[in-house]
Write a protein that holds these residues in place. Structure first.
Motif, PDB file in Angstrom:
ATOM      1  N   ASN A 124      59.356  45.616  43.355  1.00 53.64           N
ATOM      2  CA  ASN A 124      59.901  44.282  43.308  1.00 53.64           C
ATOM      3  C   ASN A 124      59.467  43.147  44.277  1.00 53.64           C
ATOM      4  OD1 ASN A 124      61.460  42.118  42.105  1.00 53.64           O
ATOM      5  ND2 ASN A 124      63.024  42.345  43.547  1.00 53.64           N
ATOM      6  N   LYS A 125      58.089  43.323  44.443  1.00 55.97           N
ATOM      7  CA  LYS A 125      57.190  42.606  45.553  1.00 55.97           C
ATOM      8  C   LYS A 125      56.441  41.570  44.698  1.00 55.97           C
ATOM      9  CE  LYS A 125      56.846  42.665  49.472  1.00 55.97           C
ATOM     10  NZ  LYS A 125      57.308  41.958  50.720  1.00 55.97           N
ATOM     11  N   GLU A 126      56.329  40.426  45.024  1.00 57.34           N
ATOM     12  CA  GLU A 126      55.250  39.558  44.351  1.00 57.34           C
ATOM     13  C   GLU A 126      53.913  39.735  45.004  1.00 57.34           C
ATOM     14  OE1 GLU A 126      55.615  37.828  41.732  1.00 57.34           O
ATOM     15  OE2 GLU A 126      57.784  37.929  41.107  1.00 57.34           O
ATOM     16  N   SER A 127      52.941  39.450  44.407  1.00 58.86           N
ATOM     17  CA  SER A 127      51.425  39.329  44.974  1.00 58.86           C
ATOM     18  C   SER A 127      50.739  38.294  44.295  1.00 58.86           C
ATOM     19  CB  SER A 127      50.850  40.907  45.018  1.00 58.86           C
ATOM     20  OG  SER A 127      50.657  41.231  43.610  1.00 58.86           O
ATOM     21  N   THR A 128      49.636  38.279  45.445  1.00 61.63           N
ATOM     22  CA  THR A 128      48.896  37.004  44.737  1.00 61.63           C
ATOM     23  C   THR A 128      47.627  37.626  43.854  1.00 61.63           C
ATOM     24  OG1 THR A 128      49.176  35.409  46.060  1.00 61.63           O
ATOM     25  CG2 THR A 128      47.263  35.152  45.322  1.00 61.63           C
ATOM     26  N   TYR A 129      47.353  37.571  42.629  1.00 57.89           N
ATOM     27  CA  TYR A 129      46.125  38.242  42.197  1.00 57.89           C
ATOM     28  C   TYR A 129      44.781  37.743  42.550  1.00 57.89           C
ATOM     29  CZ  TYR A 129      42.528  39.029  38.325  1.00 57.89           C
ATOM     30  OH  TYR A 129      41.359  39.462  37.768  1.00 57.89           O
ATOM     31  N   ILE A 130      43.951  38.344  43.154  1.00 60.48           N
ATOM     32  CA  ILE A 130      42.486  37.771  43.376  1.00 60.48           C
ATOM     33  C   ILE A 130      41.748  38.997  43.370  1.00 60.48           C
ATOM     34  CG2 ILE A 130      40.993  36.605  45.104  1.00 60.48           C
ATOM     35  CD1 ILE A 130      43.382  35.807  46.812  1.00 60.48           C
ATOM     36  N   ALA A 131      40.687  38.849  42.316  1.00 58.56           N
ATOM     37  CA  ALA A 131      39.817  39.872  42.192  1.00 58.56           C
ATOM     38  C   ALA A 131      38.813  39.917  43.130  1.00 58.56           C
ATOM     39  CB  ALA A 131      39.047  39.845  40.713  1.00 58.56           C
ATOM     40  N   TYR A 132      37.864  40.791  43.109  1.00 53.91           N
ATOM     41  CA  TYR A 132      36.618  40.985  43.870  1.00 53.91           C
ATOM     42  C   TYR A 132      35.755  40.089  43.298  1.00 53.91           C
ATOM     43  CZ  TYR A 132      38.006  44.977  46.388  1.00 53.91           C
ATOM     44  OH  TYR A 132      38.845  45.802  47.496  1.00 53.91           O
ATOM     45  N   GLY A 133      34.636  39.975  43.963  1.00 52.00           N
ATOM     46  CA  GLY A 133      33.599  39.213  43.229  1.00 52.00           C
ATOM     47  C   GLY A 133      32.232  39.730  43.193  1.00 52.00           C
ATOM     48  N   ALA A 134      31.098  38.813  42.803  1.00 52.60           N
ATOM     49  CA  ALA A 134      29.784  39.330  42.682  1.00 52.60           C
ATOM     50  C   ALA A 134      28.777  38.254  42.715  1.00 52.60           C
ATOM     51  CB  ALA A 134      29.435  40.605  41.623  1.00 52.60           C
ATOM     52  N   HIS A 135      27.533  38.185  43.251  1.00 55.72           N
ATOM     53  CA  HIS A 135      26.666  37.278  43.029  1.00 55.72           C
ATOM     54  C   HIS A 135      25.927  37.236  41.781  1.00 55.72           C
ATOM     55  CE1 HIS A 135      27.561  35.824  46.827  1.00 55.72           C
ATOM     56  NE2 HIS A 135      27.281  36.657  47.608  1.00 55.72           N
TER      57      HIS A 135
END
Length: 370
Positions: free
Chosen positions: A164-175
């Motif tokens: 029951n914990k909210e989290s911020t969705y942030i994916a990894y990245g790539a150049h």
């Protein structure tokens, strides 16, 4: 802001996804005017005190002596050092061996933000007791951090349902990769679109065995480059199992990003076998380097690739892909995945989302404290 990043073996990256992210993100933060510290193992290849403006704090890491247990000591050393430095934010990457020290984190002085990584307790390389411990560690990290980051929508959903914990969705990245150099192929004795490849840590849940079994079943003997550190127990097992197949080439770990980008770009099929975790960094890099991807069929991979890949679940399906799929006939998949990198998984976008989260968290604390 004064920001610390811990939970990795250090920067510049010589190991894996979290180290790659820590390298890119820490330099980005410095360029934005922040004071940044990254914790490094004492035996990291890079021994300078700064890296492009990022402060490096070397801490004793006895993993080479004690194996996995040494990671707990290293994380303890990092956390104890962090108590002395009055960081505004401490970003923890993962929870496997640092969450048991949660009670030592300077939570009154610093905002603790934890990237929860994938579902580590599902990894088959771990024994049942270790898997149970990892479930416990996951819970500790989830309930003790001020804020959580999930790198996939699947992880975000799991954290909400389980804790029951909210989290911020942030994916990894790539150049995005745009400078192919065919000359690099000569270093690996391969030719344009006349070879396939797979890159992963040598762990069962990354399905190297499944892919190579499919290769062994195929009468067509195109070379496949197997990239990753194979000097492990599982690596020795795979090398022995497939030693009679000259087209299966174990080339070891490659940490030169230019070489990796070109190998992926010029390959015919890039196999991605990962089945546990969130948004995998090597998958994004394959998309960014315009590889045609054949992926293990699971929700994590489909969440990133959608319909822009071919999928497999067993060696026979791998064999069928090898016999029927050519990159030149599937360039629409390649282009769609590249557009996803530019529009969604770009490092500049990802770094910006993390910085936005940091600024929001600091503002909330200031508002609460008057």
């Amino acid at each position: 802001m004064k920001i610390a990043i811990l939970g990795t073996r250090g920067i510049p990256n010589h190991y894996g996804g979290f180290e790659q992210f820590a390298e890119f993100f820490s330099v980005y933060l410095v360029e934005k005017g922040h004071e940044v510290y990254v914790y490094n193992s004492h035996n990291h290849l890079f021994q300078e005190k700064t890296f492009y403006g990022v402060n490096i704090i070397h801490q004793n890491d006895p993993e080479h002596k004690y194996g996995t247990f040494g990671q707990f000591i290293y994380d303890y050393n990092c956390i104890m050092d962090s108590r002395k430095r009055n960081f505004d934010i401490i970003l923890q990457l993962g929870y496997t061996s640092n969450s048991i020290w949660f009670f030592l984190l300077p939570k009154k002085k610093s905002i603790i933000i934890t990237n929860m990584d994938g579902l580590e307790w599902k990894r088959t390389k771990y024994s049942k007791p270790v898997q149970q411990f990892l479930k416990f560690a996951e819970r500790l990290a989830a309930v003790s951090s001020h804020y959580l980051v999930s790198d996939s929508l699947g992880i975000k959903k799991f954290l909400k349902e389980r804790y029951n914990k909210e989290s911020t969705y942030i994916a990894y990245g790539a150049h995005p990769f745009s400078n192919p150099n065919e000359e690099i192929l000569k270093l690996y004795d391969v030719q344009k679109e006349a070879y396939n490849m797979i890159m992963a840590r040598f762990e069962p849940e990354n399905n190297l065995d499944m892919v190579l079994e499919g290769v062994s079943l195929c009468e067509e003997k195109t070379t496949i480059l197997v990239v990753g550190n194979h000097n492990t127990k599982y690596g020795e097992y795979l090398k022995n199992k497939f030693k009679s197949f000259s087209n299966i080439r174990f080339v070891g770990g490659i940490y030169n990003l230019e070489h990796l980008d070109n190998l992926r770009f010029f390959s015919n099929i890039y196999f991605h076998g990962h089945s546990v975790g969130g948004t995998n960094p090597s998958l994004l890099e394959a998309m960014a380097s315009k590889a045609l991807i054949a992926s293990h069929n699971n929700d994590f991979n489909r969440g990133v690739l959608k319909e822009n890949a071919v999928y497999f679940s067993n060696p026979e399906e791998v064999k069928n892909i090898l016999l029927t799929i050519k990159k030149n006939n599937n360039l629409h998949f390649v282009q769609k995945n590249f557009e996803s990198i530019v529009e969604e998984f770009n490092w500049n976008i990802v770094n910006g989302k993390y910085l936005q989260l940091f600024e929001k968290c600091v503002s909330r604390r200031k508002a609460r404290n008057g």
